[in-house]
Design an enzyme around this catalytic site. Structure first.
Site, PDB file in Angstrom:
ATOM      1  N   GLY B  31       0.677  -1.341  -0.036  1.00  0.00           N
ATOM      2  CA  GLY B  31       0.068   0.141   0.296  1.00  0.00           C
ATOM      3  C   GLY B  31       0.754   1.532   0.295  1.00  0.00           C
ATOM      4  O   GLY B  31       2.379   1.258  -0.691  1.00  0.00           O
ATOM      5  N   HIS B  37       4.371   2.174  -8.233  1.00  0.00           N
ATOM      6  CA  HIS B  37       3.394   1.005  -7.748  1.00  0.00           C
ATOM      7  C   HIS B  37       2.771   1.422  -9.309  1.00  0.00           C
ATOM      8  O   HIS B  37       1.325   0.356  -9.645  1.00  0.00           O
ATOM      9  CB  HIS B  37       2.000   1.695  -6.559  1.00  0.00           C
ATOM     10  CG  HIS B  37       3.173   1.311  -5.131  1.00  0.00           C
ATOM     11  ND1 HIS B  37       3.458   1.643  -4.530  1.00  0.00           N
ATOM     12  CD2 HIS B  37       3.167  -0.574  -4.617  1.00  0.00           C
ATOM     13  CE1 HIS B  37       3.828   1.211  -3.654  1.00  0.00           C
ATOM     14  NE2 HIS B  37       3.778   0.046  -3.715  1.00  0.00           N
ATOM     15  N   GLN B  61       7.692  -9.960   7.475  1.00  0.00           N
ATOM     16  CA  GLN B  61       8.998  -9.363   6.494  1.00  0.00           C
ATOM     17  C   GLN B  61       8.864  -8.590   7.516  1.00  0.00           C
ATOM     18  O   GLN B  61      10.356  -7.686   6.243  1.00  0.00           O
ATOM     19  CB  GLN B  61       8.101  -9.011   5.461  1.00  0.00           C
ATOM     20  CG  GLN B  61       7.305  -8.448   5.264  1.00  0.00           C
ATOM     21  CD  GLN B  61       6.978  -7.996   3.478  1.00  0.00           C
ATOM     22  OE1 GLN B  61       6.102  -9.000   2.515  1.00  0.00           O
ATOM     23  NE2 GLN B  61       7.621  -7.213   2.888  1.00  0.00           N
ATOM     24  N   GLN B 153      14.542  -8.786  -4.039  1.00  0.00           N
ATOM     25  CA  GLN B 153      13.183  -9.879  -3.874  1.00  0.00           C
ATOM     26  C   GLN B 153      12.669 -10.225  -5.361  1.00  0.00           C
ATOM     27  O   GLN B 153      12.100 -11.114  -5.261  1.00  0.00           O
ATOM     28  CB  GLN B 153      12.211  -8.102  -3.875  1.00  0.00           C
ATOM     29  CG  GLN B 153      10.739  -8.868  -3.319  1.00  0.00           C
ATOM     30  CD  GLN B 153       9.522  -8.211  -2.939  1.00  0.00           C
ATOM     31  OE1 GLN B 153       9.661  -6.961  -1.596  1.00  0.00           O
ATOM     32  NE2 GLN B 153       9.018  -7.402  -3.438  1.00  0.00           N
ATOM     33  N   LYS B 184      11.354   6.603  -6.307  1.00  0.00           N
ATOM     34  CA  LYS B 184      10.156   6.277  -5.472  1.00  0.00           C
ATOM     35  C   LYS B 184      10.175   5.712  -4.548  1.00  0.00           C
ATOM     36  O   LYS B 184      10.439   4.869  -4.813  1.00  0.00           O
ATOM     37  CB  LYS B 184       9.077   6.341  -6.878  1.00  0.00           C
ATOM     38  CG  LYS B 184       9.320   7.620  -7.463  1.00  0.00           C
ATOM     39  CD  LYS B 184       7.895   8.712  -7.576  1.00  0.00           C
ATOM     40  CE  LYS B 184       7.829   9.706  -8.831  1.00  0.00           C
ATOM     41  NZ  LYS B 184       7.331  10.351  -8.177  1.00  0.00           N
TER      42      LYS B 184
END
Lengths: 290, 290
Positions: B31, B37, B61, B153, B184
């Site tokens: 979020g 995103h 995590q 990741q 960002k």
């Protein structure tokens, strides 16, 4: 019936079937089929559009001192049996294709494994959930079928599906037995003649234990002792364990007041045999897993 | 746009969409959406029939001393942004529904994690692969989208998908940056004013390192030192690491002769920032992951 030997083709075939709105029923096996396997396939056939069975002797679930090399294999017979049972696809991958490199991601189990077979087979169920995760992603089944003989494996697969939210329904079917009660197993062929004659006492002993519960016994220790003594008195096998635990959580209990598993493993010279019964606090054989 | 808040409804909805032969594009997030995103969602929208984004700040995590509680949240704004980006379903599960009990099955990573962010965040990527495995099974995406800012990741998700044969395509899109070059990040809002002014030097430093490779430098130590010195000279941040490794394997190298990642993490008082560049042995920005 189609035989598929590569991961890639199997995964693409499964994806196409799902696009055609077929349901897929999956019976994972290590091959050397007996009536137990066949019963799973036949049940899947009634239940789903396309039945896939895999034959893969998974090295990850064998310990260094275990019978990976000796595990019986008969691909031609298996294919014949699968065809007769109405299987649509037999998936027979090779080890290099399933494990092309040292795995970076591993599955670990922290519960339900330090009891029963897990105790004497460290790493076994880790190997089972790892290969099943792979097979579930390759075959993408709607439902997957296991025999209750592998009750601890079912408890572990239940945890795998629930904890990781696999969109798969787990179906556990009754253990298929010889006429004398011995649970069908690929390993039975490795029993010596006298061992084969004694082996039905494993099931008889479990049934005697269950009968105590039917008669009102609530103390797990007394039930376990009955089974231990019976196997000990009637077979030449070395008992690995006899345990009575909650099911499917596989926790020790002090009073029988919920669904339980009464399970045993016995080492014969020719093979290690396992068997179990699932029943409620009244001793009634369990209809469902939970 | 539909908002779904339970695992059960999300999984059933996804299954129905697949039955209708829709492709599902999945953007997993915690979020507090920024342009990074949004770019993933817009790309997914062009690429697949139905775009699902999840908003879940995954406790697994975060380490005990990390910013789980402080992690910025703004559900209403996120929903508005998602709608504007053309998202079809926003999945916002609660923690109890995602982790209803102590997990019996856990995912473990043995490689690609003892470097970069993994070194200072033990258990972090285990938490990431666990929640992603669950989300992948719940949302059943055809493709899943990540930004290259989270390059480690991505390397870990690449291993997850490959090792466990998930039938999912991993798409890694370029890092979206502010005009001054700062990557960002949801955490940027927590930077103090002077830190925000210094922060673009992180990207400038990485670019200076890459320029050395463009100019013929093959020694990773010299490239790393250039980045370290530049960040050190121009910011008040405390450098967590600067590393140059093979990608996506994330192994140390002595000569730059394959695709690599040049990555850094810097602690400011307000936030820990990460950034990286992926490039080949000539210093050209990598077009693909491998």
């Amino acid at each position: 019936m189609k035989i598929i030997r590569t991961v890639n083709e199997m995964q693409q075939t499964a994806s196409s079937l799902l696009k055609d709105n077929k349901t897929i029923g999956f019976v994972p096996t290590m091959g050397f089929f007996h009536e137990g396997h066949i019963a799973l396939m036949e049940h899947a056939k009634k239940d789903t559009d396309i039945v896939v069975t895999s034959i893969f002797v998974n090295p990850l679930q064998f310990g260094p001192s275990e019978d990976y090399e000796q595990y019986p294999r008969d691909e031609d017979e298996d294919i014949r049996h699968a065809k007769n049972a109405g299987v649509d696809i037999v998936f027979i991958p090779d080890t290099q294709d399933m494990y092309p490199r040292k795995m970076v991601i591993n599955l670990d189990i922290t519960d339900r494994v330090n009891v029963l077979c897990g105790r004497s087979r460290p790493g076994h169920f880790q190997g089972v959930v790892t290969v099943l995760s792979k097979l579930f992603h390759i075959i993408q089944p709607t439902k997957t079928y296991f025999g209750r003989k592998d009750a601890q494996q079912i408890a572990v697969v239940d945890a795998l599906i629930e904890d990781l939210n696999f969109p798969i329904e787990l179906i556990a079917l009754p253990t298929v037995r010889e006429k004398d009660g011995l649970a069908k197993s690929s390993r039975n062929v490795n029993l010596h003649k006298n061992e084969r004659e004694e082996a039905p006492w494993i099931y008889k002993a479990l049934e005697q234990g269950r009968q105590l519960v039917v008669d009102g016994e609530k103390n797990p220790d007394i039930v376990v002792k009955e089974v231990l003594d019976t196997i000990d008195n009637h077979t030449s096998g070395k008992i690995d364990y006899v345990e009575l635990l909650s099911y499917p959580e596989l926790q020790p209990i002090s009073v029988i007041e919920q669904q339980v598993i009464l399970a045993t493993a016995v080492y014969f010279d020719g093979a290690r045999l396992i068997d179990n019964l699932l029943f409620d606090k009244y001793g009634n054989i369990a209809k469902r897993l939970k």
